[in-house]
Design a protein around this motif. Sequence first.
Motif, PDB file in Angstrom:
ATOM      1  N   GLY A   1      37.789  78.732  95.421  1.00 45.54           N
ATOM      2  CA  GLY A   1      38.725  78.393  94.609  1.00 45.54           C
ATOM      3  C   GLY A   1      38.767  76.833  94.189  1.00 45.54           C
ATOM      4  O   GLY A   1      39.729  76.283  93.794  1.00 45.54           O
ATOM      5  N   LEU A   2      37.665  76.144  94.229  1.00 47.99           N
ATOM      6  CA  LEU A   2      37.573  74.880  93.733  1.00 47.99           C
ATOM      7  C   LEU A   2      37.039  74.436  92.338  1.00 47.99           C
ATOM      8  O   LEU A   2      36.762  73.389  91.969  1.00 47.99           O
ATOM      9  CB  LEU A   2      36.497  74.194  94.623  1.00 47.99           C
ATOM     10  CG  LEU A   2      36.802  74.392  96.168  1.00 47.99           C
ATOM     11  CD1 LEU A   2      35.672  73.535  97.048  1.00 47.99           C
ATOM     12  CD2 LEU A   2      38.060  73.598  96.510  1.00 47.99           C
ATOM     13  N   ILE A   3      36.833  75.566  91.631  1.00 53.73           N
ATOM     14  CA  ILE A   3      36.293  75.274  90.161  1.00 53.73           C
ATOM     15  C   ILE A   3      37.828  75.412  89.314  1.00 53.73           C
ATOM     16  O   ILE A   3      38.341  76.766  89.154  1.00 53.73           O
ATOM     17  CB  ILE A   3      35.321  76.156  89.684  1.00 53.73           C
ATOM     18  CG1 ILE A   3      33.879  75.899  90.617  1.00 53.73           C
ATOM     19  CG2 ILE A   3      35.192  76.077  88.164  1.00 53.73           C
ATOM     20  CD1 ILE A   3      32.905  76.898  90.179  1.00 53.73           C
ATOM     21  N   ARG A   4      37.959  74.561  88.440  1.00 52.67           N
ATOM     22  CA  ARG A   4      39.017  74.429  87.452  1.00 52.67           C
ATOM     23  C   ARG A   4      38.568  74.784  86.108  1.00 52.67           C
ATOM     24  O   ARG A   4      37.429  74.558  85.657  1.00 52.67           O
ATOM     25  CB  ARG A   4      39.718  73.306  87.289  1.00 52.67           C
ATOM     26  CG  ARG A   4      40.400  72.894  88.769  1.00 52.67           C
ATOM     27  CD  ARG A   4      41.546  71.855  88.521  1.00 52.67           C
ATOM     28  NE  ARG A   4      40.912  70.771  88.006  1.00 52.67           N
ATOM     29  CZ  ARG A   4      39.982  69.701  88.254  1.00 52.67           C
ATOM     30  NH1 ARG A   4      40.049  69.443  89.482  1.00 52.67           N
ATOM     31  NH2 ARG A   4      39.775  68.823  87.299  1.00 52.67           N
ATOM     32  N   PRO A   5      39.406  75.145  85.259  1.00 49.67           N
ATOM     33  CA  PRO A   5      38.712  75.637  83.940  1.00 49.67           C
ATOM     34  C   PRO A   5      38.344  74.448  83.054  1.00 49.67           C
ATOM     35  O   PRO A   5      37.670  74.148  82.141  1.00 49.67           O
ATOM     36  CB  PRO A   5      40.390  76.311  83.095  1.00 49.67           C
ATOM     37  CG  PRO A   5      40.803  76.825  84.324  1.00 49.67           C
ATOM     38  CD  PRO A   5      40.742  75.971  85.382  1.00 49.67           C
ATOM     39  N   ASP A   6      39.095  73.267  83.549  1.00 49.39           N
ATOM     40  CA  ASP A   6      38.669  71.746  82.661  1.00 49.39           C
ATOM     41  C   ASP A   6      37.317  71.034  83.057  1.00 49.39           C
ATOM     42  O   ASP A   6      37.079  70.309  82.935  1.00 49.39           O
ATOM     43  CB  ASP A   6      40.043  71.092  82.750  1.00 49.39           C
ATOM     44  CG  ASP A   6      40.345  70.449  84.208  1.00 49.39           C
ATOM     45  OD1 ASP A   6      40.073  71.148  84.891  1.00 49.39           O
ATOM     46  OD2 ASP A   6      40.868  69.524  84.242  1.00 49.39           O
ATOM     47  N   MET A   7      36.812  71.807  84.286  1.00 53.61           N
ATOM     48  CA  MET A   7      35.551  71.298  84.737  1.00 53.61           C
ATOM     49  C   MET A   7      34.392  71.677  84.160  1.00 53.61           C
ATOM     50  O   MET A   7      34.551  72.698  83.308  1.00 53.61           O
ATOM     51  CB  MET A   7      35.474  71.554  86.359  1.00 53.61           C
ATOM     52  CG  MET A   7      36.461  70.940  87.332  1.00 53.61           C
ATOM     53  SD  MET A   7      36.059  71.575  88.846  1.00 53.61           S
ATOM     54  CE  MET A   7      37.147  70.754  89.734  1.00 53.61           C
ATOM     55  N   LEU A   8      33.413  71.025  84.159  1.00 56.60           N
ATOM     56  CA  LEU A   8      32.157  71.424  83.479  1.00 56.60           C
ATOM     57  C   LEU A   8      31.018  71.346  84.523  1.00 56.60           C
ATOM     58  O   LEU A   8      30.635  70.514  85.069  1.00 56.60           O
ATOM     59  CB  LEU A   8      31.469  70.585  82.508  1.00 56.60           C
ATOM     60  CG  LEU A   8      30.428  70.914  81.683  1.00 56.60           C
ATOM     61  CD1 LEU A   8      30.445  72.512  81.178  1.00 56.60           C
ATOM     62  CD2 LEU A   8      30.075  70.031  80.637  1.00 56.60           C
ATOM     63  N   ILE A   9      30.443  72.742  85.029  1.00 51.92           N
ATOM     64  CA  ILE A   9      29.254  72.603  85.994  1.00 51.92           C
ATOM     65  C   ILE A   9      28.192  73.550  85.462  1.00 51.92           C
ATOM     66  O   ILE A   9      28.596  74.648  84.742  1.00 51.92           O
ATOM     67  CB  ILE A   9      29.960  73.392  87.292  1.00 51.92           C
ATOM     68  CG1 ILE A   9      31.087  72.641  88.031  1.00 51.92           C
ATOM     69  CG2 ILE A   9      28.708  73.662  88.238  1.00 51.92           C
ATOM     70  CD1 ILE A   9      31.680  73.174  89.162  1.00 51.92           C
ATOM     71  N   GLY A  10      27.186  72.859  85.298  1.00 52.31           N
ATOM     72  CA  GLY A  10      25.976  73.641  84.566  1.00 52.31           C
ATOM     73  C   GLY A  10      24.740  73.329  85.265  1.00 52.31           C
ATOM     74  O   GLY A  10      24.640  72.731  86.435  1.00 52.31           O
ATOM     75  N   SER A  11      23.620  74.165  84.747  1.00 53.82           N
ATOM     76  CA  SER A  11      22.295  73.913  85.066  1.00 53.82           C
ATOM     77  C   SER A  11      21.439  74.135  83.982  1.00 53.82           C
ATOM     78  O   SER A  11      21.518  74.831  83.075  1.00 53.82           O
ATOM     79  CB  SER A  11      21.971  74.968  86.267  1.00 53.82           C
ATOM     80  OG  SER A  11      21.789  76.096  85.756  1.00 53.82           O
ATOM     81  N   ASN A  12      20.330  73.087  83.856  1.00 51.86           N
ATOM     82  CA  ASN A  12      19.347  73.155  82.785  1.00 51.86           C
ATOM     83  C   ASN A  12      20.114  72.998  81.358  1.00 51.86           C
ATOM     84  O   ASN A  12      19.950  74.088  80.262  1.00 51.86           O
ATOM     85  CB  ASN A  12      18.420  74.293  82.906  1.00 51.86           C
ATOM     86  CG  ASN A  12      17.531  74.440  84.059  1.00 51.86           C
ATOM     87  OD1 ASN A  12      17.229  73.581  84.296  1.00 51.86           O
ATOM     88  ND2 ASN A  12      17.361  75.660  84.606  1.00 51.86           N
ATOM     89  N   PHE A  13      21.104  71.983  81.350  1.00 47.85           N
ATOM     90  CA  PHE A  13      22.019  71.862  80.355  1.00 47.85           C
ATOM     91  C   PHE A  13      21.986  70.258  79.841  1.00 47.85           C
ATOM     92  O   PHE A  13      22.043  69.538  80.728  1.00 47.85           O
ATOM     93  CB  PHE A  13      23.517  72.263  80.648  1.00 47.85           C
ATOM     94  CG  PHE A  13      24.507  72.216  79.628  1.00 47.85           C
ATOM     95  CD1 PHE A  13      24.565  73.456  78.902  1.00 47.85           C
ATOM     96  CD2 PHE A  13      25.398  71.174  79.490  1.00 47.85           C
ATOM     97  CE1 PHE A  13      25.614  73.478  77.943  1.00 47.85           C
ATOM     98  CE2 PHE A  13      26.119  71.309  78.480  1.00 47.85           C
ATOM     99  CZ  PHE A  13      26.500  72.249  77.555  1.00 47.85           C
TER     100      PHE A  13
END
Length: 248
Positions: free
Chosen positions: A50-62
Amino acid sequence: MVLQILSTQPNPTITWEALPADFVLPDDPVENIQQPTLAAALTDALGAAGLIRPDMLIGSNFGLVATINRKIAVKAPDWFYVPHVHPIAEGIIRRSYTPHLEGDPVAVVMEFLSDEDGGELSVRSTPPYGKIYYYEQILQVPTYVTYDPYTPSLEVRCLQEGRYQIQTADEHGRVWIPELQLFLGMWTGERLQQTTTWLRWWNAAGELLLWSAEQAEQERQRAEQEHQRAEMLAARLLDLGVDPAQLT
């Protein structure tokens, strides 16, 4: 250990500009099939906790974008984290990220080392920019993680006085990532029928953040234990001549 970047080049002029719609982003293939699964496992554990919020950005190969001396530069790390980004219009797909223009600076970047000679550890200060130079001097990412899945070995560099310094792991081999308030370390085991050494998160109390599949299995085992307790209780009541159905 402080990595010294020696360069006779003048300080670059860095601006944060919108990526042109017709700009062709790099589409390099990953070095091996393990890289996407390593990145997905990191994100999965954060989401399950539950540590990801909608306003975060987490990605890969981006693509992470900067304009250096009026020329666009892009690096696509294996995994990255931005604490807060501006929302985008409905129906629009985010195809890259420009720090400062679209939200917060990038807080954490990870690269999984490849067979390419020095790619993830390059300090090249001229195009094509080395990754250490780009993350340290251009994006100024506070924490840069490199992981060698072949060894395996983990290094965490934190930005101190404008330079990356390798951090010392604790007695468990884990390194504190201040931007996420979590420890990062290596763990050998199975996920999705693949046994290897994974990067995993631990909280400040030293508790492992479970993957979603592990949480589901834990819940299944808990439900099974409750069912077994109920059956044992019912059997004892019957031995005493009590019908459990009459107690409900």
